[in-house]
Design a protein around this motif. Sequence first.
Motif, PDB file in Angstrom:
ATOM      1  N   ALA A 116       0.866  -1.166   0.013  1.00  0.00           N
ATOM      2  CA  ALA A 116      -0.047   0.117   0.028  1.00  0.00           C
ATOM      3  C   ALA A 116       0.848   1.306   0.019  1.00  0.00           C
ATOM      4  O   ALA A 116       0.811   2.226  -0.823  1.00  0.00           O
ATOM      5  CB  ALA A 116      -0.819  -0.016   1.172  1.00  0.00           C
ATOM      6  N   TRP A 119       2.380   1.609  -3.595  1.00  0.00           N
ATOM      7  CA  TRP A 119       1.466   2.065  -4.458  1.00  0.00           C
ATOM      8  C   TRP A 119       1.102   3.632  -4.255  1.00  0.00           C
ATOM      9  O   TRP A 119       1.021   4.490  -5.059  1.00  0.00           O
ATOM     10  CB  TRP A 119      -0.022   1.334  -4.378  1.00  0.00           C
ATOM     11  CG  TRP A 119      -0.751   1.808  -5.609  1.00  0.00           C
ATOM     12  CD1 TRP A 119      -1.956   2.548  -5.317  1.00  0.00           C
ATOM     13  CD2 TRP A 119      -0.777   1.414  -6.754  1.00  0.00           C
ATOM     14  NE1 TRP A 119      -2.399   2.555  -6.532  1.00  0.00           N
ATOM     15  CE2 TRP A 119      -1.871   2.101  -7.328  1.00  0.00           C
ATOM     16  CE3 TRP A 119       0.113   0.838  -7.625  1.00  0.00           C
ATOM     17  CZ2 TRP A 119      -1.936   2.150  -8.924  1.00  0.00           C
ATOM     18  CZ3 TRP A 119       0.159   0.611  -8.961  1.00  0.00           C
ATOM     19  CH2 TRP A 119      -1.154   1.189  -9.596  1.00  0.00           C
ATOM     20  N   ALA A 120       1.084   4.028  -2.823  1.00  0.00           N
ATOM     21  CA  ALA A 120       0.549   5.537  -2.697  1.00  0.00           C
ATOM     22  C   ALA A 120       1.717   6.402  -3.298  1.00  0.00           C
ATOM     23  O   ALA A 120       1.333   7.339  -3.882  1.00  0.00           O
ATOM     24  CB  ALA A 120       0.341   5.784  -1.024  1.00  0.00           C
ATOM     25  N   MET A 123       1.777   6.482  -7.044  1.00  0.00           N
ATOM     26  CA  MET A 123       0.512   7.475  -7.306  1.00  0.00           C
ATOM     27  C   MET A 123       1.316   9.173  -7.307  1.00  0.00           C
ATOM     28  O   MET A 123       0.882   9.866  -7.961  1.00  0.00           O
ATOM     29  CB  MET A 123      -0.628   7.309  -6.583  1.00  0.00           C
ATOM     30  CG  MET A 123      -1.189   6.133  -6.944  1.00  0.00           C
ATOM     31  SD  MET A 123      -1.638   5.796  -8.716  1.00  0.00           S
ATOM     32  CE  MET A 123      -0.170   5.005  -9.437  1.00  0.00           C
ATOM     33  N   SER A 135      -1.062  12.002  -2.509  1.00  0.00           N
ATOM     34  CA  SER A 135      -0.241  11.257  -1.524  1.00  0.00           C
ATOM     35  C   SER A 135       0.935  11.819  -0.944  1.00  0.00           C
ATOM     36  O   SER A 135       2.016  11.244  -1.227  1.00  0.00           O
ATOM     37  CB  SER A 135      -0.066   9.780  -1.879  1.00  0.00           C
ATOM     38  OG  SER A 135       0.583   8.890  -0.816  1.00  0.00           O
ATOM     39  N   VAL A 141      -0.993   5.464   5.601  1.00  0.00           N
ATOM     40  CA  VAL A 141      -1.529   5.332   4.160  1.00  0.00           C
ATOM     41  C   VAL A 141      -3.112   5.562   3.924  1.00  0.00           C
ATOM     42  O   VAL A 141      -3.727   4.779   5.002  1.00  0.00           O
ATOM     43  CB  VAL A 141      -1.216   3.724   3.743  1.00  0.00           C
ATOM     44  CG1 VAL A 141      -1.708   3.636   2.213  1.00  0.00           C
ATOM     45  CG2 VAL A 141       0.283   3.508   3.902  1.00  0.00           C
ATOM     46  N   LYS A 144      -7.738   4.646   0.364  1.00  0.00           N
ATOM     47  CA  LYS A 144      -8.097   4.063  -0.776  1.00  0.00           C
ATOM     48  C   LYS A 144      -6.766   3.369  -1.379  1.00  0.00           C
ATOM     49  O   LYS A 144      -7.041   2.271  -2.192  1.00  0.00           O
ATOM     50  CB  LYS A 144      -8.186   5.452  -1.826  1.00  0.00           C
ATOM     51  CG  LYS A 144      -7.093   6.496  -1.992  1.00  0.00           C
ATOM     52  CD  LYS A 144      -7.561   7.284  -3.125  1.00  0.00           C
ATOM     53  CE  LYS A 144      -6.480   8.284  -3.168  1.00  0.00           C
ATOM     54  NZ  LYS A 144      -6.549   9.448  -4.022  1.00  0.00           N
ATOM     55  N   TYR A 145      -5.829   3.316  -0.836  1.00  0.00           N
ATOM     56  CA  TYR A 145      -4.553   2.624  -1.198  1.00  0.00           C
ATOM     57  C   TYR A 145      -4.605   1.185  -0.521  1.00  0.00           C
ATOM     58  O   TYR A 145      -4.298   0.172  -1.393  1.00  0.00           O
ATOM     59  CB  TYR A 145      -3.207   3.257  -1.120  1.00  0.00           C
ATOM     60  CG  TYR A 145      -3.161   4.601  -1.639  1.00  0.00           C
ATOM     61  CD1 TYR A 145      -3.057   4.825  -3.128  1.00  0.00           C
ATOM     62  CD2 TYR A 145      -3.036   5.844  -0.828  1.00  0.00           C
ATOM     63  CE1 TYR A 145      -3.234   5.987  -3.613  1.00  0.00           C
ATOM     64  CE2 TYR A 145      -3.046   6.942  -1.579  1.00  0.00           C
ATOM     65  CZ  TYR A 145      -3.121   7.361  -3.082  1.00  0.00           C
ATOM     66  OH  TYR A 145      -3.079   8.372  -3.428  1.00  0.00           O
ATOM     67  N   LYS A 148      -7.183  -0.668  -2.910  1.00  0.00           N
ATOM     68  CA  LYS A 148      -6.723  -0.967  -4.075  1.00  0.00           C
ATOM     69  C   LYS A 148      -5.900  -2.173  -3.862  1.00  0.00           C
ATOM     70  O   LYS A 148      -5.945  -3.274  -4.631  1.00  0.00           O
ATOM     71  CB  LYS A 148      -5.688   0.183  -4.457  1.00  0.00           C
ATOM     72  CG  LYS A 148      -5.303  -0.029  -6.127  1.00  0.00           C
ATOM     73  CD  LYS A 148      -3.781  -0.745  -6.255  1.00  0.00           C
ATOM     74  CE  LYS A 148      -3.421  -0.672  -7.785  1.00  0.00           C
ATOM     75  NZ  LYS A 148      -3.020  -1.949  -8.046  1.00  0.00           N
TER      76      LYS A 148
END
Length: 163
Positions: A116, A119-120, A123, A135, A141, A144-145, A148
């Motif tokens: 997570a 990914w954040a 982004m 982010s 975190v 939304k991450y 995902k």
Amino acid sequence: MSLLIYILIGAAAFIFMEGVAWFAHKYIMHGFLWNLHKDHHLPHEGFFEKNDLFFLIFAIPGWLCIQFGWSSETWWVVSIGCGITLYGIAYFIVHEIIIHRRFKLFEKTNNRYIKAIRWAHKMHHRHLNKENGESFGMLFVSKKYWQKIKRDEQVKEQLSRIN
């Protein structure tokens, strides 16, 4: 004051630093000090970046709190300095080692938190300029991450059942 109070003060300083880091990242690093931060968002040669100077900038308050608190025997100030310093260490581990892999550890992981946070940050880095970012935090975190990552795991599980 008891040791527990000093530990709680340090923990509060640590947690508060996530807000400080978010604010500084969004409004200072992506604001008037963008010239120091932009090389972090662009491909570059070498190990070091101008962005690494922020490590020193953020280390100064922790160091000053520890130094002046210790010399004046104001232990709650030392606790704040320790909380700031521990946040800096955590930030270094998460940002430099886990996310950007500047040191080759945690290469492959199934840990949801690491997935997570990566990914954040991905982004965040998809924006190559200082505007329209997302982010800006580091250790906490956004939901939304996490969602995902959970969806990705569910899709992977469903695909494995098909094969």
